[in-house]
Design a protein around this motif. Structure first.
Motif, PDB file in Angstrom:
ATOM      1  N   GLU A  72      11.275  48.203  12.251  1.00 32.34           N
ATOM      2  CA  GLU A  72      11.386  47.247  13.357  1.00 32.34           C
ATOM      3  C   GLU A  72      12.742  46.541  13.372  1.00 32.34           C
ATOM      4  O   GLU A  72      13.258  46.208  14.438  1.00 32.34           O
ATOM      5  N   LYS A  73      13.304  46.329  12.195  1.00 33.77           N
ATOM      6  CA  LYS A  73      14.571  45.594  12.087  1.00 33.77           C
ATOM      7  C   LYS A  73      15.797  46.501  12.131  1.00 33.77           C
ATOM      8  O   LYS A  73      16.928  46.020  12.106  1.00 33.77           O
ATOM      9  N   SER A  74      15.586  47.808  12.222  1.00 35.67           N
ATOM     10  CA  SER A  74      16.693  48.760  12.082  1.00 35.67           C
ATOM     11  C   SER A  74      17.613  48.825  13.288  1.00 35.67           C
ATOM     12  O   SER A  74      18.768  49.240  13.174  1.00 35.67           O
ATOM     13  N   GLY A  75      17.109  48.463  14.469  1.00 36.17           N
ATOM     14  CA  GLY A  75      17.897  48.612  15.689  1.00 36.17           C
ATOM     15  C   GLY A  75      17.766  49.983  16.321  1.00 36.17           C
ATOM     16  O   GLY A  75      18.296  50.223  17.418  1.00 36.17           O
ATOM     17  N   ILE A  76      17.068  50.910  15.656  1.00 37.80           N
ATOM     18  CA  ILE A  76      16.843  52.246  16.202  1.00 37.80           C
ATOM     19  C   ILE A  76      15.531  52.220  16.995  1.00 37.80           C
ATOM     20  O   ILE A  76      14.522  51.719  16.504  1.00 37.80           O
ATOM     21  N   PRO A  77      15.525  52.727  18.238  1.00 36.24           N
ATOM     22  CA  PRO A  77      14.267  52.768  18.996  1.00 36.24           C
ATOM     23  C   PRO A  77      13.186  53.485  18.185  1.00 36.24           C
ATOM     24  O   PRO A  77      13.457  54.515  17.551  1.00 36.24           O
ATOM     25  N   PHE A  78      11.964  52.957  18.210  1.00 30.59           N
ATOM     26  CA  PHE A  78      10.944  53.479  17.291  1.00 30.59           C
ATOM     27  C   PHE A  78       9.569  53.512  17.924  1.00 30.59           C
ATOM     28  O   PHE A  78       9.294  52.860  18.936  1.00 30.59           O
ATOM     29  N   SER A  79       8.704  54.269  17.283  1.00 31.91           N
ATOM     30  CA  SER A  79       7.272  54.290  17.600  1.00 31.91           C
ATOM     31  C   SER A  79       6.514  54.391  16.283  1.00 31.91           C
ATOM     32  O   SER A  79       6.869  55.195  15.420  1.00 31.91           O
ATOM     33  N   ILE A  80       5.476  53.568  16.133  1.00 39.44           N
ATOM     34  CA  ILE A  80       4.650  53.578  14.933  1.00 39.44           C
ATOM     35  C   ILE A  80       3.247  54.025  15.319  1.00 39.44           C
ATOM     36  O   ILE A  80       2.619  53.418  16.190  1.00 39.44           O
ATOM     37  N   VAL A  81       2.773  55.097  14.707  1.00 44.94           N
ATOM     38  CA  VAL A  81       1.442  55.629  14.997  1.00 44.94           C
ATOM     39  C   VAL A  81       0.513  55.275  13.844  1.00 44.94           C
ATOM     40  O   VAL A  81       0.702  55.745  12.718  1.00 44.94           O
ATOM     41  N   HIS A  82      -0.473  54.435  14.114  1.00 40.49           N
ATOM     42  CA  HIS A  82      -1.489  54.077  13.117  1.00 40.49           C
ATOM     43  C   HIS A  82      -2.672  55.031  13.267  1.00 40.49           C
ATOM     44  O   HIS A  82      -3.308  55.063  14.324  1.00 40.49           O
ATOM     45  N   ALA A  83      -2.955  55.803  12.231  1.00 45.35           N
ATOM     46  CA  ALA A  83      -4.065  56.760  12.260  1.00 45.35           C
ATOM     47  C   ALA A  83      -5.132  56.363  11.249  1.00 45.35           C
ATOM     48  O   ALA A  83      -4.835  55.738  10.225  1.00 45.35           O
ATOM     49  N   THR A  84      -6.362  56.741  11.528  1.00 42.13           N
ATOM     50  CA  THR A  84      -7.438  56.532  10.573  1.00 42.13           C
ATOM     51  C   THR A  84      -7.381  57.629   9.504  1.00 42.13           C
ATOM     52  O   THR A  84      -6.546  58.532   9.553  1.00 42.13           O
ATOM     53  N   GLN A  85      -8.285  57.544   8.535  1.00 46.03           N
ATOM     54  CA  GLN A  85      -8.311  58.507   7.437  1.00 46.03           C
ATOM     55  C   GLN A  85      -8.559  59.925   7.951  1.00 46.03           C
ATOM     56  O   GLN A  85      -9.192  60.126   8.990  1.00 46.03           O
TER      57      GLN A  85
END
Length: 251
Positions: A119-132
């Protein structure tokens, strides 16, 4: 589009490389076996040159609290620095549903630290939260085993197939950066103790599942909704009974 999959020779990574390739992308697997090491930085500059998207599906070889924190912080810092140098446009990472709801867990705390670096990197990002993953449910049972019994908390549980995880991550990677999070889970929700009672019976496993509200999940006691996604999550399509009919659970 050139998409580099860090951890691209593992369970989810190999599925991602195949799926992205079928969609016409130049999907490049990167891992120590291909000469890329995020802990040392070896090979990163070379493999990332010309990449528009990087997907990180790596995992720590050790779940010990300090080791897993060291792995995710070091590898993520090295990867983000290399991406900034070559101008990567989208950083995608696979994380875990419930990280923010069980921060006392060493593994979850390390994933939170990883997400904060992104989040702090300055690079556009996407975080995918998956279940087990379905592929790891036998490992969960083994972790919870005490003699001839398996102690499981009666909380909600919504596991998913590795193929559905790869599908969700690949879909996000091919789109515009979210600069935020999205959740994904399996198509069915269970009581965790009931799921494992049925699963062990289906495996022909003689261990007895004991319902224990204080049973831990890799070191921490989960809450009622710790392990399931919220409303609006993207759900997979593969049901456990169908997956089990075609697969032997990983030991």
């Amino acid at each position: 589009m050139k998409i580099v999959v860090i951890g691209g020779t593992g369970l989810i990574g190999s599925k991602l490389v195949a799926k992205l390739g079928r969609l016409g992308h130049e999907a490049v697997p990167a891992s120590p076996s291909t000469g890329v090491n995020t802990l040392t930085g070896e090979g990163l500059a070379e493999v990332l040159t010309g990449a528009q998207v990087v997907i990180d599906v790596t995992n720590s070889p050790s779940f010990e609290r300090s080791a897993v924190m060291e792995f995710f912080e070091t590898s993520t810092r090295n990867l983000l620095a290399a991406e900034a140098t070559v101008g990567v446009e989208h950083h995608v990472v696979l994380s875990v549903v419930g990280t923010e709801r069980m921060p006392e867990n060493g593994y979850f705390a390390a994933k939170i630290a990883q997400e904060q670096l992104i989040e702090k990197s300055g690079i556009p990002f996407s975080i995918v939260h998956a279940t087990q993953f379905f592929e790891f449910v036998r490992g969960i049972a083994d972790e919870a085993t005490d003699g001839g019994t398996v102690r499981i908390a009666p909380v909600r549980f919504q596991p998913m197939a590795g193929d559905d995880v790869a599908q969700a991550v690949g879909r996000v990677a091919a789109g515009a950066p979210l600069n935020g999070r999205v959740e994904t889970g399996g198509p069915e929700q269970f009581r965790m103790d009931e799921f494992f009672r049925d699963a062990l019976a289906a495996w022909g496993d003689s261990r007895q599942v004991v319902t224990d509200p204080q049973a831990t999940y890799f070191g921490s006691v989960p809450g009622e909704r710790t392990l399931v996604p919220g409303d609006g999550a993207t759900l997979g399509t593969i049901h456990y009974r169908d997956w089990l009919a075609k697969n032997t659970p990983a030991k």
